[in-house]
Design an enzyme around this catalytic site. Structure first.
Site, PDB file in Angstrom:
ATOM      1  CG  ASP A  97      47.863  -0.732  34.930  1.00 43.40           C
ATOM      2  OD1 ASP A  97      48.936  -1.388  34.953  1.00 43.40           O
ATOM      3  OD2 ASP A  97      47.738   0.328  34.285  1.00 43.40           O
ATOM      4  CD  GLU A 157      52.569  -0.600  30.584  1.00 40.22           C
ATOM      5  OE1 GLU A 157      53.295  -0.564  29.571  1.00 40.22           O
ATOM      6  OE2 GLU A 157      51.360  -0.926  30.525  1.00 40.22           O
TER       7      GLU A 157
END
Length: 389
Positions: A97, A157
């Site tokens: 991400d 994350e």
């Protein structure tokens, strides 16, 4: 016999380094492919598309890949190159991400200028994902492992790993080493310790009133929020490594109404020596205090990332020896940024972070990756794995 074994190991080592040396353009091509996919946190389709592109390369090299669905976020990518025996693995970490919203790629896709690649997530950390994939492929093609090599790429994350932290810690428990491919520092250094973080969302209720006719009948949530922001920022203490920043504020309805509601998001960073529970209680006290009469604050959400405990000297030295044999030198350094390496270090796994290609200006439109570091950083990681006792 021992001489023959050592000669064989030396030949395998040379094959690994030579294969990686020939992959510069292939690495850059895969990097372009994954950078040109929007994959902001909670973009399930985008994260899954990045994972699919990485899987395609791994499967072509004969590496089995597993996707673990993470509803609302995408998938975890897990893969393993077997060692000669079962046992504790070496773990290559990354996250798929980014911090960028959908549509960012359309505005500024991957491009190369003067040896630097630009684009959303190019350093943090799609170049690290690409590097780890090629390191795994090198061992799958050339052999040389003494223990299983595992890939673990997460999907959340950048927002504190709310959905995957337990899986991350479970994957790290008992690992021989964890190498997290966050971007190498601008200096080329590695990261050997990190701050932890808290993201605190909170609201303030006020009392609405007409701002021109009867303002005294109201109680401004925005004014109360302003008091709280000043008090929260005053928690910053450089001497102990604590920083606080209210980075998002929303409030009010129209200019001629005393604001009945305000919302904000606070970022807190702290070191491993700080008691995070005590720090959170100080934040809570400020938020819930009646900063102005008839106003009331409350915390509505909190995410926490653990600080990364220092990398063991032996693991840092192992990487440094390999890098030196390749012609470059690195040191370990501390950073205020938080990462999943804090989670892996918290369960006792020897963890080294910032092993990815060198990059700069993450989380900005100026984010870049030094393309010339793709191969040597991959080779250095491969040597750390190859030489790990």
């Amino acid at each position: 016999m021992q001489d023959t074994l050592e000669e064989s190991r030396a030949q395998v080592r040379a094959r690994i380094l030579a294969w990686l040396a020939d992959q510069q353009q292939a690495m850059q091509d895969l990097l372009q492919k994954v950078v040109d996919i929007d994959s902001g946190s909670r973009d399930e389709a985008g994260v899954t598309a990045v994972a699919a592109a990485l899987r395609e390369r791994l499967v072509a090299a004969g590496v089995a890949v597993e996707f673990v669905p993470v509803p609302g976020y995408g998938v975890l990518l897990q893969a393993q190159v077997p060692g000669p025996t079962e046992g504790a693995p070496i773990l290559l970490m990354g996250h798929m991400d980014t911090v960028y919203p959908a549509g960012t790629v359309a505005r500024r896709p991957f491009r190369v200028d003067a040896g630097r690649a630009y684009g959303p997530g190019v350093a943090d950390m799609k170049s690290g994902l690409v590097m780890n994939v090629f390191v795994a492929e090198a061992f799958a093609r050339c052999g040389g492992l003494t223990a299983p090599l595992r890939l673990f790429f997460s999907c959340d994350e950048e927002i504190g790993s709310p959905a995957t932290r337990e899986q991350i810690m479970q994957a790290a428990r008992g690992a021989r080493a964890v190498l997290n491919a966050e971007p190498g520092r601008v200096s080329g250094n590695l990261v050997t310790s990190r701050k932890g973080s808290m993201a605190v969302e909170f609201e303030v209720d006020g009392v609405a009133a007409h701002a021109g006719i009867n303002p005294a009948a109201g109680a401004s949530a925005i004014a109360a929020m302003a008091h709280k922001i000043l008090a929260l920022h005053a928690l910053t203490d450089p001497a102990v490594g604590t920083t606080t920043n209210v980075g998002v504020v929303q409030g009010g309805i129209v200019p001629n109404m005393v604001a009945p509601l305000a919302k904000a998001e606070l970022d807190v960073r702290y070191t491993a020596e700080t008691d995070p529970d005590e720090l959170f209680e100080r934040v809570r006290a400020i938020v819930e205090a009646e900063s102005l009469p008839r106003t009331q604050g409350r915390i509505t959400g909190m995410r926490r990332t653990l600080p990364m405990k220092p990398t063991p000297d032996a693991l840092l030295a192992l990487y440094q020896r390999g890098a030196e044999s390749l012609g470059f030198a690195v040191q370990g350094e501390f950073t205020g940024g938080a990462a999943d390496s804090g989670l892996t270090a918290s369960v006792g796994a020897p963890t080294l972070c910032g092993t990815g290609p060198v990059g700069g200006h993450p989380h900005t439109e100026r984010e870049y990756c030094e393309l010339s570091t793709l191969v040597p950083r991959a080779q250095a990681v491969a040597l750390a794995i190859f030489e790990h006792p």
